[in-house]
Design a protein around this motif. Structure first.
Motif, short mmCIF file in Angstrom:
data_model
loop_
_atom_site.label_atom_id
_atom_site.label_comp_id
_atom_site.label_asym_id
_atom_site.label_seq_id
_atom_site.Cartn_x
_atom_site.Cartn_y
_atom_site.Cartn_z
N ASP A 30 0.75 -1.21 -0.01
CA ASP A 30 0.08 0.07 -0.15
C ASP A 30 0.86 1.17 0.02
O ASP A 30 0.36 2.28 -0.68
N ASP A 31 2.09 1.18 0.62
CA ASP A 31 2.77 2.30 0.62
C ASP A 31 4.16 2.26 0.19
O ASP A 31 5.27 3.15 0.42
N ARG A 32 4.46 1.18 -0.49
CA ARG A 32 5.81 0.75 -1.11
C ARG A 32 5.66 -0.09 -2.36
O ARG A 32 4.77 -0.80 -2.49
N PRO A 33 6.63 0.10 -3.34
CA PRO A 33 6.62 -0.67 -4.27
C PRO A 33 6.81 -2.18 -3.92
O PRO A 33 7.83 -2.49 -2.75
N LYS A 34 6.37 -3.18 -4.50
CA LYS A 34 6.73 -4.62 -4.32
C LYS A 34 8.38 -4.86 -4.08
O LYS A 34 8.42 -5.67 -3.02
N PRO A 35 9.12 -4.47 -4.77
CA PRO A 35 10.74 -4.89 -4.44
C PRO A 35 11.24 -4.17 -3.08
O PRO A 35 12.14 -4.47 -2.54
N MET A 36 10.19 -3.33 -2.46
CA MET A 36 10.54 -2.63 -1.27
C MET A 36 9.99 -3.32 -0.04
O MET A 36 10.24 -2.94 1.07
N VAL A 37 9.42 -4.48 -0.22
CA VAL A 37 8.81 -5.32 0.72
C VAL A 37 9.96 -5.85 1.45
O VAL A 37 10.66 -6.71 0.80
N GLU A 38 10.08 -6.00 2.71
CA GLU A 38 11.07 -6.59 3.64
C GLU A 38 10.81 -8.13 3.48
O GLU A 38 9.80 -8.55 4.03
N ILE A 39 11.71 -8.56 3.62
CA ILE A 39 11.70 -10.27 4.04
C ILE A 39 11.87 -10.42 5.51
O ILE A 39 12.64 -9.95 6.03
N PRO A 40 10.92 -10.84 6.25
CA PRO A 40 10.86 -11.01 7.58
C PRO A 40 11.93 -11.52 8.19
O PRO A 40 12.49 -12.32 7.66
N GLY A 41 12.55 -10.60 9.07
CA GLY A 41 13.75 -11.23 9.73
C GLY A 41 14.97 -10.76 9.22
O GLY A 41 16.01 -11.06 9.98
N THR A 42 14.74 -10.02 8.11
CA THR A 42 16.27 -9.64 7.71
C THR A 42 16.58 -8.26 7.58
O THR A 42 17.67 -7.61 7.58
N GLY A 43 15.36 -7.45 7.78
CA GLY A 43 15.31 -5.80 7.59
C GLY A 43 15.85 -5.39 6.29
O GLY A 43 16.23 -4.17 6.43
N VAL A 44 15.81 -5.95 5.42
CA VAL A 44 16.27 -5.60 4.22
C VAL A 44 15.22 -5.87 3.05
O VAL A 44 14.83 -6.95 2.98
N PRO A 45 14.79 -5.01 2.31
CA PRO A 45 13.66 -5.41 1.24
C PRO A 45 14.45 -6.29 0.28
O PRO A 45 15.50 -6.43 0.06
N ILE A 46 13.34 -6.65 -0.69
CA ILE A 46 13.82 -7.83 -1.73
C ILE A 46 15.00 -7.07 -2.72
O ILE A 46 15.88 -7.69 -3.08
N ILE A 47 14.55 -5.73 -2.87
CA ILE A 47 15.94 -5.10 -3.96
C ILE A 47 17.11 -5.36 -3.40
O ILE A 47 18.33 -5.33 -3.94
N GLY A 48 17.20 -5.03 -2.12
CA GLY A 48 18.30 -5.00 -1.40
C GLY A 48 19.24 -6.45 -1.40
O GLY A 48 20.59 -6.47 -1.71
N HIS A 49 18.33 -7.57 -1.21
CA HIS A 49 19.08 -8.70 -1.23
C HIS A 49 19.70 -8.88 -2.98
O HIS A 49 20.81 -9.61 -3.13
N GLN A 50 18.63 -8.56 -3.83
CA GLN A 50 19.12 -8.76 -5.11
C GLN A 50 20.11 -7.87 -5.41
O GLN A 50 21.28 -8.50 -6.17
N LEU A 51 20.48 -6.82 -5.12
CA LEU A 51 21.58 -5.86 -5.32
C LEU A 51 22.96 -6.64 -4.93
O LEU A 51 23.88 -6.54 -5.60
N THR A 52 22.70 -7.16 -3.64
CA THR A 52 23.92 -7.66 -2.88
C THR A 52 24.36 -8.88 -3.78
O THR A 52 25.47 -9.20 -4.14
N TRP A 53 23.42 -9.59 -4.29
CA TRP A 53 23.53 -10.85 -4.92
C TRP A 53 24.14 -10.70 -6.32
O TRP A 53 25.32 -11.01 -6.79
N LEU A 54 23.72 -9.62 -6.97
CA LEU A 54 24.26 -9.37 -8.27
C LEU A 54 25.70 -8.87 -8.08
O LEU A 54 26.70 -9.18 -8.88
#
Length: 243
Positions: A30-54
């Motif tokens: 409702d207040d953020r785009p999908k890639p900005m949703v955090e993976i519970p327990g990580t404190g990091v949004p999906i996009i953050g995990h992706q950029l670290t992996w790339l």
């Protein structure tokens, strides 16, 4: 123009498609785009995990295609300590998946080199170096990562007479699916539509010409598309199990 496999460099640039509304992930989106949703327990949004992996896979530059609530994603990128150089583009009007990919690719810093692309709702860890080597060996214009997801329902195994033999909880699918991660040759970009869906036009054409390859994600490598709140819970559960 084609290249011998040893002439094709490992891609160091990528496009991340992060413009989806994520309606099935509400209220998280409702207040953020999908890639900005955090993976519970990580404190990091999906996009953050992706950029670290790339970045860990050798990517130095990423172009993020924004759309829904783009300012939220851009604000996070501005504040975060990122492991690679990131720029953003925003479509002024919806161009479709293929058109959006082409629009974002125009902002890549090295247009004459190959590039990766990934959907912004994918959380995965596998070797992009292996995938790009696979792509080069087949002299493909495009290569799709392929995943074998688990079926979300239990399955029933029967014999030829219709006797039930077993109940199998969430078995692997018998089919491989498009995992939303790609390697593209530089020449692929001009084959994308200016608007519309490349998976309905460009990919079938390349498949007929045997210029489209499919890289099965190695067995045991993690892959999950984050589409629903259940996917978020499952990702968190799997992460805790790993720890």
């Amino acid at each position: 123009m084609t290249h011998a496999p040893h002439d094709v460099p490992h891609p160091t640039q990528a496009v991340v498609l992060a413009g989806g509304q994520g309606s099935r992930l509400r209220p998280y989106t409702d207040d953020r785009p999908k890639p900005m949703v955090e993976i519970p327990g990580t404190g990091v949004p999906i996009i953050g995990h992706q950029l670290t992996w790339l970045a860990a896979e050798g990517v130095t530059d990423a172009v993020i295609s924004c759309g829904h609530l783009a300012e939220v994603l851009r604000d996070w990128l501005d504040a975060a300590e990122l492991p690679l150089r990131v720029s953003t583009v925003v479509e002024s009007e919806p161009l479709g998946r293929g058109g959006g990919l082409k629009y974002a690719a125009a902002a890549l810093p090295r247009p004459h080199e190959p590039w990766f692309a990934t959907n912004g709702d994918i959380w995965t860890r596998f070797s992009l170096r292996e995938m790009s080597a696979f792509h080069a060996e087949r002299d493909a214009l495009a290569t799709l990562a392929l995943a074998r997801p688990r079926i979300p329902w239990g399955a029933v195994d029967t014999d030829e007479f219709g006797h039930v033999l077993d109940f199998i909880e969430a078995p692997p699918s018998p089919y491989l699916i498009n995992a939303g991660v790609y390697v593209f040759a530089a020449e692929f970009t001009k084959l994308l539509p200016d608007r519309g869906d490349h998976e309905r036009a460009t990919f079938p054409r390349l498949a007929r010409e045997r210029l489209l390859a499919g890289f099965p994600i190695p067995q045991g490598a993690y892959w999950r598309a984050i589409d629903t709140a259940k996917d978020l819970r499952e990702a968190a559960r799997e992460l805790n199990a790993e720890r």
